[in-house]
Design a protein around this motif. Structure first.
Motif, PDB file in Angstrom:
ATOM      1  N   HIS A  77      -9.311  -7.311   3.150  1.00 21.50           N
ATOM      2  CA  HIS A  77      -9.377  -5.966   4.182  1.00 21.50           C
ATOM      3  C   HIS A  77     -11.123  -6.100   4.602  1.00 21.50           C
ATOM      4  CE1 HIS A  77     -10.689  -1.758   4.184  1.00 21.50           C
ATOM      5  NE2 HIS A  77      -9.685  -1.715   4.834  1.00 21.50           N
ATOM      6  N   GLU A 123      -6.183  -8.629  -6.943  1.00 23.63           N
ATOM      7  CA  GLU A 123      -6.519  -7.035  -6.376  1.00 23.63           C
ATOM      8  C   GLU A 123      -7.793  -7.478  -5.664  1.00 23.63           C
ATOM      9  OE1 GLU A 123      -6.315  -3.940  -9.208  1.00 23.63           O
ATOM     10  OE2 GLU A 123      -4.395  -4.276  -9.547  1.00 23.63           O
ATOM     11  N   MET A 157      -4.941   1.199  -0.881  1.00 24.91           N
ATOM     12  CA  MET A 157      -4.415  -0.238  -0.964  1.00 24.91           C
ATOM     13  C   MET A 157      -4.350  -0.808  -2.533  1.00 24.91           C
ATOM     14  SD  MET A 157      -6.570  -3.283   0.987  1.00 24.91           S
ATOM     15  CE  MET A 157      -7.984  -3.423  -0.244  1.00 24.91           C
ATOM     16  N   LEU A 158      -5.117  -0.130  -3.350  1.00 25.25           N
ATOM     17  CA  LEU A 158      -4.983  -0.471  -4.869  1.00 25.25           C
ATOM     18  C   LEU A 158      -4.840   0.693  -5.843  1.00 25.25           C
ATOM     19  CD1 LEU A 158      -7.656  -3.222  -4.379  1.00 25.25           C
ATOM     20  CD2 LEU A 158      -5.489  -3.745  -4.654  1.00 25.25           C
ATOM     21  N   PRO A 159      -4.511   0.286  -6.995  1.00 21.99           N
ATOM     22  CA  PRO A 159      -4.151   1.526  -7.867  1.00 21.99           C
ATOM     23  C   PRO A 159      -5.507   2.048  -8.635  1.00 21.99           C
ATOM     24  CG  PRO A 159      -3.521  -0.615  -8.985  1.00 21.99           C
ATOM     25  CD  PRO A 159      -3.736  -0.730  -7.452  1.00 21.99           C
ATOM     26  N   CYS A 176       0.892  -1.213  -0.232  1.00 21.80           N
ATOM     27  CA  CYS A 176      -0.059   0.182  -0.039  1.00 21.80           C
ATOM     28  C   CYS A 176       0.778   1.240   0.205  1.00 21.80           C
ATOM     29  CB  CYS A 176      -1.012  -0.043   1.335  1.00 21.80           C
ATOM     30  SG  CYS A 176      -1.928  -1.195   1.703  1.00 21.80           S
ATOM     31  N   MET A 214      -9.564   3.702  -0.743  1.00 23.81           N
ATOM     32  CA  MET A 214      -8.988   2.386  -1.044  1.00 23.81           C
ATOM     33  C   MET A 214      -8.429   2.250  -2.283  1.00 23.81           C
ATOM     34  SD  MET A 214     -11.541  -1.177  -1.534  1.00 23.81           S
ATOM     35  CE  MET A 214     -11.544  -1.417   0.279  1.00 23.81           C
ATOM     36  N   PHE A 215      -8.575   3.204  -3.164  1.00 25.65           N
ATOM     37  CA  PHE A 215      -7.915   3.320  -4.547  1.00 25.65           C
ATOM     38  C   PHE A 215      -7.278   4.806  -4.622  1.00 25.65           C
ATOM     39  CE2 PHE A 215     -11.573   0.877  -4.974  1.00 25.65           C
ATOM     40  CZ  PHE A 215     -11.139  -0.416  -5.244  1.00 25.65           C
ATOM     41  N   LEU A 220       1.727  -8.364   2.351  1.00 24.69           N
ATOM     42  CA  LEU A 220       1.740  -7.200   1.499  1.00 24.69           C
ATOM     43  C   LEU A 220       0.778  -6.272   1.883  1.00 24.69           C
ATOM     44  CD1 LEU A 220       1.865  -9.026  -2.108  1.00 24.69           C
ATOM     45  CD2 LEU A 220       3.577  -7.390  -1.200  1.00 24.69           C
ATOM     46  N   MET A 221      -0.329  -6.705   2.764  1.00 25.24           N
ATOM     47  CA  MET A 221      -1.433  -5.763   3.104  1.00 25.24           C
ATOM     48  C   MET A 221      -0.729  -4.932   4.299  1.00 25.24           C
ATOM     49  SD  MET A 221      -4.686  -5.321   2.430  1.00 25.24           S
ATOM     50  CE  MET A 221      -5.910  -5.606   3.660  1.00 25.24           C
ATOM     51  N   PHE A 269      -7.348  -8.828  -2.104  1.00 21.26           N
ATOM     52  CA  PHE A 269      -6.867  -7.862  -1.161  1.00 21.26           C
ATOM     53  C   PHE A 269      -8.275  -7.234  -0.722  1.00 21.26           C
ATOM     54  CE2 PHE A 269      -2.741  -7.791  -3.156  1.00 21.26           C
ATOM     55  CZ  PHE A 269      -1.986  -7.778  -2.166  1.00 21.26           C
TER      56      PHE A 269
END
Lengths: 160, 281
Positions: free
Chosen positions: B268, B261, A48-50, A29, A65-66, B231-232, B264
């Protein structure tokens, strides 16, 4: 000093000089820390994500989150406390990966690329960046002066 | 050195007897809630944990559970096994001070729970069902660190030198310095606690499932779940991301990048629902 914890997929902003925004355990992250030194307003995002196209419903519920939904909300939240875009200092940390992770997760690298692209598109310069590597990080942003510190899981603390 | 480390296994607490007795009952087809309740209530710590776990949003019970009987009758066999294992293992994590890898015992516990949650997300996605053996193996996968921590702390400079300067993974550095790694040690601890072979092997090979001669899915699930959790940012300590990802894992599970993805996001979500469980230690 009051520690305000930013969780995973979370963001916090503040204009109280005694506050320290902190986010623990950034693996792949990324934490984006922004600060306006004149208004003394700062914010910290832990995304956390792209890319929010993965799950638009989630992005609506929780934009933090993104990268592509979290970064704009981070800036807007700072503006509402009196910050101005042209004065904002941007720092980022995180985006780590596992050893030899050349062919599958790559989630850390994707998170780094997404962030750079967003700032590039919006003409915002990243003042400093501590990304990549194979270790977890904790990030602190002190609202009193905007100083941003990164602690790696090995133990050392540095200002970025 | 190996001798000394193996000898330390003696110092690890006995596995809570209550949990072992409950597992024997649950493995029979005809257990009764009353029988289980009698055993649970005999142990105050397990009773308290069972109630906390049963009330976590993860198990999604509609009503707030107030008594052990209520918890036992509402949870159902699958969730009961998990609840009881979690209650028992959490006691051990609390009893043994974590050193070397982590600064607090709760770090290692949170990682263990996250890996257990992730193992079920993957199992649901890939096999269409959850798996209690996998859950327990995932929860226990880093149990070797409870003994190894003391030695890692003493040899930290040598280990970190290998990891940061010589390209070793943390596990490889452990092997070089001690002649044994935390996964192998964990397998031995599970043996002492009389866990079945499937669970022992999943613990032992969680970093190197490719070394198992027979093809078995459980160690691979634990291997991949461990990486997701790390990774989290919910890692098992200082070794966190300094581990190797076996490249055959993702093709084996037929996961696309998008699936990873999405996983993840699911992790979460489950970590949030299982907050009470993560905070047990």
């Amino acid at each position: 000093m009051v520690d305000i914890v930013v969780g995973i997929s979370d963001l916090k902003v503040s204009h109280r000089p005694e506050d320290v925004l902190v986010t623990y355990a950034l693996g792949s992250c990324i934490a984006v820390a922004v600060y306006d030194p004149v208004a003394k307003v700062g914010g910290l995002l832990h995304y956390m994500l792209p890319d929010s196209t993965l799950d638009l419903e989630k992005a609506r519920q929780n934009p933090a989150m993104f990268a592509d939904t979290g970064i704009p909300v981070l800036f807007k939240s700072c503006y509402s406390l009196g910050a101005e875009k042209r004065r904002m200092i941007v720092r980022a940390a995180g985006g780590a990966s596992i050893l030899d992770d050349t062919n599958f997760f790559r989630i850390g690298q994707k998170n780094i690329m997404a962030m750079r692209k967003i700032f590039w598109k919006n003409n915002v310069m990243i003042e400093s960046e501590d990304t990549g590597g194979n270790f977890n990080r904790t990030v602190r942003l002190a609202l009193t002066n905007g100083k941003t510190y990164v602690k790696t899981s090995g133990g050392s603390i540095k200002e970025i | 050195m190996i001798e000394k480390i193996l000898n330390s296994i003696k110092a690890i607490p006995a596995f809570p007897e209550t949990v072992q007795r409950l597992m024997i009952l649950l493995n029979r087809e005809d257990y009764s809630v009353q029988e289980l309740a009698t055993v649970v209530k005999y142990d105050q710590a397990v009773t308290a944990n069972v109630l906390r776990i049963a009330n976590s949003a993860y198990f999604g019970l509609r009503e707030k559970v107030k008594s052990v009987e209520q918890a036992l009758s509402l949870l159902g066999r699958k969730n009961l096994i998990r609840t009881i294992q979690t209650a028992g293992v959490s006691r051990i994590f609390r009893a043994v001070p974590a050193r070397g890898y982590v600064t607090t015992g709760s770090e290692l516990w949170q990682h263990s729970v996250a890996v257990a949650l992730m193992s079920q997300i993957l199992s649901r996605r890939i096999r269409g069902e959850e798996d209690n053996v996998l859950y327990t193996a995932a929860l226990l996968h880093d149990v070797g660190k409870m003994i190894m921590g003391e030695y890692v702390e003493e040899a930290m400079t040598a280990i970190m030198d290998k990891v940061t300067r010589q390209g070793y993974s943390f596990l490889e550095a452990e092997e070089e310095v001690f002649g044994i790694n935390h996964a192998e040690l964990g397998g031995k601890i599970a043996e002492k606690w009389k866990y079945p072979e499937e669970i022992r092997d999943a613990i032992r090979y969680h970093h190197r499932p490719d070394l198992l001669s027979e093809e078995r899915p459980v160690p691979w699930f634990v291997h991949l779940s461990d990486q997701f959790a790390s990774l989290m940012g919910v890692d098992g300590g200082i070794d966190g991301l300094a581990c190797r990802a076996l490249e055959q894992t993702i093709p084996m599970f037929q996961l696309r990048h998008k699936d990873l993805e999405t996983c993840f996001i699911l992790l979460h979500q489950d970590m949030d629902r299982a907050k009470d469980v993560m905070n047990l230690v």
